[in-house]
Design an enzyme around this catalytic site. Structure first.
Site, short mmCIF file in Angstrom:
data_model
loop_
_atom_site.label_atom_id
_atom_site.label_comp_id
_atom_site.label_asym_id
_atom_site.label_seq_id
_atom_site.Cartn_x
_atom_site.Cartn_y
_atom_site.Cartn_z
N ASP A 1 15.60 50.07 45.84
CA ASP A 1 15.01 49.06 46.32
C ASP A 1 14.10 48.57 45.13
O ASP A 1 13.65 47.28 45.17
CB ASP A 1 14.44 48.90 47.51
CG ASP A 1 13.97 47.59 47.93
OD1 ASP A 1 14.56 46.60 47.65
OD2 ASP A 1 12.95 47.29 48.60
N SER B 1 13.68 40.84 50.34
CA SER B 1 15.01 41.64 50.35
C SER B 1 15.40 41.11 51.86
O SER B 1 14.71 40.98 52.83
CB SER B 1 15.10 43.12 50.15
OG SER B 1 14.41 43.40 49.06
N GLN C 1 22.57 44.53 47.01
CA GLN C 1 21.58 43.71 47.79
C GLN C 1 21.40 42.15 47.42
O GLN C 1 21.63 41.74 46.43
CB GLN C 1 20.13 44.18 47.35
CG GLN C 1 18.98 43.63 48.02
CD GLN C 1 17.58 44.20 47.46
OE1 GLN C 1 16.96 43.42 46.63
NE2 GLN C 1 17.20 45.43 47.98
#
Length: 289
Positions: A204, A228, A278
């Site tokens: 991430d 996110s 993502q």
């Protein structure tokens, strides 16, 4: 072992409350919300604890629903969706203040032989050809905004060696690609579970920033709101997170206040170990007036 790495391993080692019920904590680092990679890694760790050891996670798909509160423990509930002949499926929900903040579905598979291929790793400088953290601070980052300098100077368990940092200092609209060498700062051993959750944790990092390259911005820009929204990851081959890995990233599209990013993680000798995708919120920050 350094304090930052030991702290990371501690927060990823969940407390078992009951069958299929676990509790995780966040580090006391002054952040206003829980780092998304931490929740991904903790949720994956919770799912792994309910699956036979011979079955390895090959994919996960997750959604961020609410910002996590770092001052409050996170409770993870695991739903045993299916135990099949070859595959096992788990669903994990993370709870705080009586509400879901995150959900994750993960699929596990027993080891099998099959077809093998992969795309080649990009031809870029190796980590020992690039400046380390101290050298970056004295050269490229000395002209960066204060928020960027503070981020790179902060002690962390993951070490970065970026190939390029122009997006922090130039304000130019750049092609939406970036390459960063990453590794855990200490040897965490050969345990595949520990390596998998740390890999999920670092997946991430830096990813959403790539979606802002084409706009001459970064996540540190005061006028940008970024967060996110979802995260997907596929584990292709075993990884050792204490060894250098290339995180090769691109952003094929941004629209409607969202940016899509993709990443590939390669070992130093070019083996593709994981793929990541993502979508995140990226939009001009709204005025409070």
């Amino acid at each position: 072992m350094s304090d930052t790495v030991q702290q990371l391993l501690t927060i990823l080692d969940l407390e078992t409350l009951e069958d299929d019920l676990f509790r995780g904590v966040s580090p006391n680092n002054g952040w206003q919300r829980v780092f998304g990679g931490q929740v991904i890694a903790q949720a994956l760790g919770a799912a792994i604890r309910t699956v036979p050891a011979e079955r390895i996670c090959h994919s996960l798909h997750a959604y961020f629903m609410r910002p996590g509160d770092p001052a409050v423990p996170i409770v993870y509930t695991v739903d045993r969706i299916r135990d099949g002949g070859s595959f096992t499926t788990r669903r994990v929900v993370a709870l705080q203040h009586g509400a879901a903040i995150f959900s994750l579905s993960a699929s596990f598979q027993k080891n099998e032989e099959g077809f093998e291929h992969q795309i080649a790793m990009p031809d870029i400088p190796k980590p020992d050809e690039l400046p380390d953290g101290k050298a970056l601070e004295k050269t490229i980052l000395k002209n960066a905004p204060a928020a960027v300098q503070a981020y790179w100077k902060r002690p962390r368990p993951i070490e970065f060696r970026p190939v390029m940092l122009d997006h922090y200092i130039s304000g130019k609209k750049l092609e939406p690609f970036q390459h960063i060498w990453v590794r855990c700062r200490e040897d965490v051993g050969d345990d595949p579970v520990r390596n998998a959750v740390v890999l999920a944790y670092l997946s991430d990092m830096t990813l959403l920033d790539t979606a802002l390259f084409a706009h001459g911005l970064s996540v540190f820009d005061e006028n940008v709101q970024a967060a996110s929204l979802d995260h997907a990851m596929w584990f292709h081959r075993p990884a050792k997170v204490s060894q250098w890995m290339l995180y090769s990233q691109d952003s094929p599209s941004s629209s409607a206040g969202r940016g899509l990013t993709r990443g590939s993680l390669y070992t130093l000798d070019g083996m593709l170990v994981a793929s990541v995708a993502q979508e995140g919120l990226i939009r001009p920050r709204r005025s409070s007036r």
